[in-house]
Design a protein around this motif. Structure first.
Motif, PDB file in Angstrom:
ATOM      1  N   GLY A   1       0.821  -1.208   0.000  1.00  0.00           N
ATOM      2  CA  GLY A   1       0.000   0.000   0.000  1.00  0.00           C
ATOM      3  C   GLY A   1       0.851   1.253   0.000  1.00  0.00           C
ATOM      4  N   HIS A   2       1.941   1.228   0.762  1.00  0.00           N
ATOM      5  CA  HIS A   2       2.846   2.379   0.807  1.00  0.00           C
ATOM      6  C   HIS A   2       3.462   2.602  -0.569  1.00  0.00           C
ATOM      7  CE1 HIS A   2       6.655   4.374   2.677  1.00  0.00           C
ATOM      8  NE2 HIS A   2       5.844   5.264   2.170  1.00  0.00           N
TER       9      HIS A   2
ATOM     10  N   GLU B   1       3.695   8.473  -6.605  1.00  0.00           N
ATOM     11  CA  GLU B   1       3.085   8.931  -7.848  1.00  0.00           C
ATOM     12  C   GLU B   1       3.587   8.111  -9.032  1.00  0.00           C
ATOM     13  OE1 GLU B   1       2.741  12.893 -10.643  1.00  0.00           O
ATOM     14  OE2 GLU B   1       3.301  13.131  -8.540  1.00  0.00           O
ATOM     15  N   GLY B   2       2.653   7.546  -9.788  1.00  0.00           N
ATOM     16  CA  GLY B   2       2.995   6.742 -10.954  1.00  0.00           C
ATOM     17  C   GLY B   2       3.165   5.269 -10.665  1.00  0.00           C
TER      18      GLY B   2
ATOM     19  N   VAL C   1       7.342   0.758  -9.441  1.00  0.00           N
ATOM     20  CA  VAL C   1       7.514   2.123  -8.937  1.00  0.00           C
ATOM     21  C   VAL C   1       8.471   2.866  -9.871  1.00  0.00           C
ATOM     22  CG1 VAL C   1       8.329   3.509  -6.981  1.00  0.00           C
ATOM     23  CG2 VAL C   1       7.158   1.330  -6.562  1.00  0.00           C
ATOM     24  N   PRO C   2       8.075   4.044 -10.338  1.00  0.00           N
ATOM     25  CA  PRO C   2       8.974   4.804 -11.214  1.00  0.00           C
ATOM     26  C   PRO C   2      10.129   5.431 -10.435  1.00  0.00           C
ATOM     27  CG  PRO C   2       6.927   6.011 -10.876  1.00  0.00           C
ATOM     28  CD  PRO C   2       6.776   4.704 -10.162  1.00  0.00           C
ATOM     29  N   PHE C   3      11.334   5.307 -10.974  1.00  0.00           N
ATOM     30  CA  PHE C   3      12.496   5.926 -10.337  1.00  0.00           C
ATOM     31  C   PHE C   3      12.431   7.454 -10.402  1.00  0.00           C
ATOM     32  CE2 PHE C   3      14.988   1.887 -10.948  1.00  0.00           C
ATOM     33  CZ  PHE C   3      15.390   1.743  -9.634  1.00  0.00           C
ATOM     34  N   LEU C   4      11.711   7.995 -11.378  1.00  0.00           N
ATOM     35  CA  LEU C   4      11.684   9.447 -11.564  1.00  0.00           C
ATOM     36  C   LEU C   4      10.640  10.143 -10.692  1.00  0.00           C
ATOM     37  CD1 LEU C   4      12.249   9.619 -15.410  1.00  0.00           C
ATOM     38  CD2 LEU C   4      13.930   9.786 -13.570  1.00  0.00           C
ATOM     39  N   ALA C   5       9.886   9.391  -9.900  1.00  0.00           N
ATOM     40  CA  ALA C   5       8.902   9.971  -8.987  1.00  0.00           C
ATOM     41  C   ALA C   5       9.603  10.481  -7.730  1.00  0.00           C
ATOM     42  CB  ALA C   5       7.867   8.916  -8.602  1.00  0.00           C
TER      43      ALA C   5
ATOM     44  N   LEU D   1      10.443   9.726  -4.480  1.00  0.00           N
ATOM     45  CA  LEU D   1      10.497   8.450  -3.778  1.00  0.00           C
ATOM     46  C   LEU D   1      10.709   8.633  -2.282  1.00  0.00           C
ATOM     47  CD1 LEU D   1      12.868   6.555  -6.243  1.00  0.00           C
ATOM     48  CD2 LEU D   1      10.399   6.226  -5.997  1.00  0.00           C
ATOM     49  N   PRO D   2      10.287   7.645  -1.492  1.00  0.00           N
ATOM     50  CA  PRO D   2      10.656   7.650  -0.077  1.00  0.00           C
ATOM     51  C   PRO D   2      12.182   7.537   0.036  1.00  0.00           C
ATOM     52  CG  PRO D   2       9.005   5.955  -0.537  1.00  0.00           C
ATOM     53  CD  PRO D   2       9.467   6.499  -1.850  1.00  0.00           C
ATOM     54  N   GLU D   3      12.690   7.656   1.236  1.00  0.00           N
ATOM     55  CA  GLU D   3      14.121   7.494   1.481  1.00  0.00           C
ATOM     56  C   GLU D   3      14.596   6.161   0.892  1.00  0.00           C
ATOM     57  OE1 GLU D   3      16.261   9.663   2.930  1.00  0.00           O
ATOM     58  OE2 GLU D   3      14.592  11.084   3.008  1.00  0.00           O
ATOM     59  N   THR D   4      15.827   6.122   0.448  1.00  0.00           N
ATOM     60  CA  THR D   4      16.370   4.908  -0.162  1.00  0.00           C
ATOM     61  C   THR D   4      16.309   3.731   0.800  1.00  0.00           C
ATOM     62  OG1 THR D   4      17.781   6.256  -1.571  1.00  0.00           O
ATOM     63  CG2 THR D   4      18.353   3.934  -1.391  1.00  0.00           C
TER      64      THR D   4
END
Length: 124
Positions: free
Chosen positions: A65-66, A71-72, A88-92, A94-97
């Motif tokens: 869910g997270h 986005e995307g 999950v798109p890398f260009l969004a 993103l949460p912390e690595t």
């Protein structure tokens, strides 16, 4: 946000550090497998007109869910989304690595054989 190449490389290095994991390149993209099964898709090295940088992993907990709130992000195509896979798109944004690394580890734990998970957990 970090450069997506850097984030992708951190995920790749982490995944390859997990017990019994190895890299493969089916369909011209990078994947990391355990026991001949993919646990993270990392895509191709460079963005193209037809491919936007993204990664996919199997998430069955609240992490799914997270991940889908990015986005995307979407359930993975080709029927994999029904089995818990999320792309999950890398260009969004993103949460912390470290969160992304946790997602990769969850996917690994879902796919890996019990003996590999015991190695990861430091069990004999």
């Amino acid at each position: 946000m970090d450069d997506w190449h850097d984030v992708r490389e951190r995920l790749r290095v982490f995944a390859l550090g997990l017990p019994e994991s190895h890299e493969d390149h089916p369909w011209g993209e990078t994947v990391v497998k355990v026991n001949k099964k993919v646990f993270v898709f990392l895509g191709i090295d460079e963005q193209t007109e037809k491919w936007a940088p993204s990664f996919s992993m199997k998430l069955l907990s609240e992490a799914r869910g997270h991940a889908l709130t990015v986005e995307g992000a979407a359930p993975t195509s080709h029927g994999l989304g029904k089995a818990g896979w999320v792309t999950v798109p890398f260009l969004a944004e993103l949460p912390e690595t470290e969160v992304l690394i946790d997602w990769v580890e969850e996917s690994y734990r879902t796919i890996a054989p019990k003996r590999a998970i015991k190695l990861l957990d430091g069990e004999p």
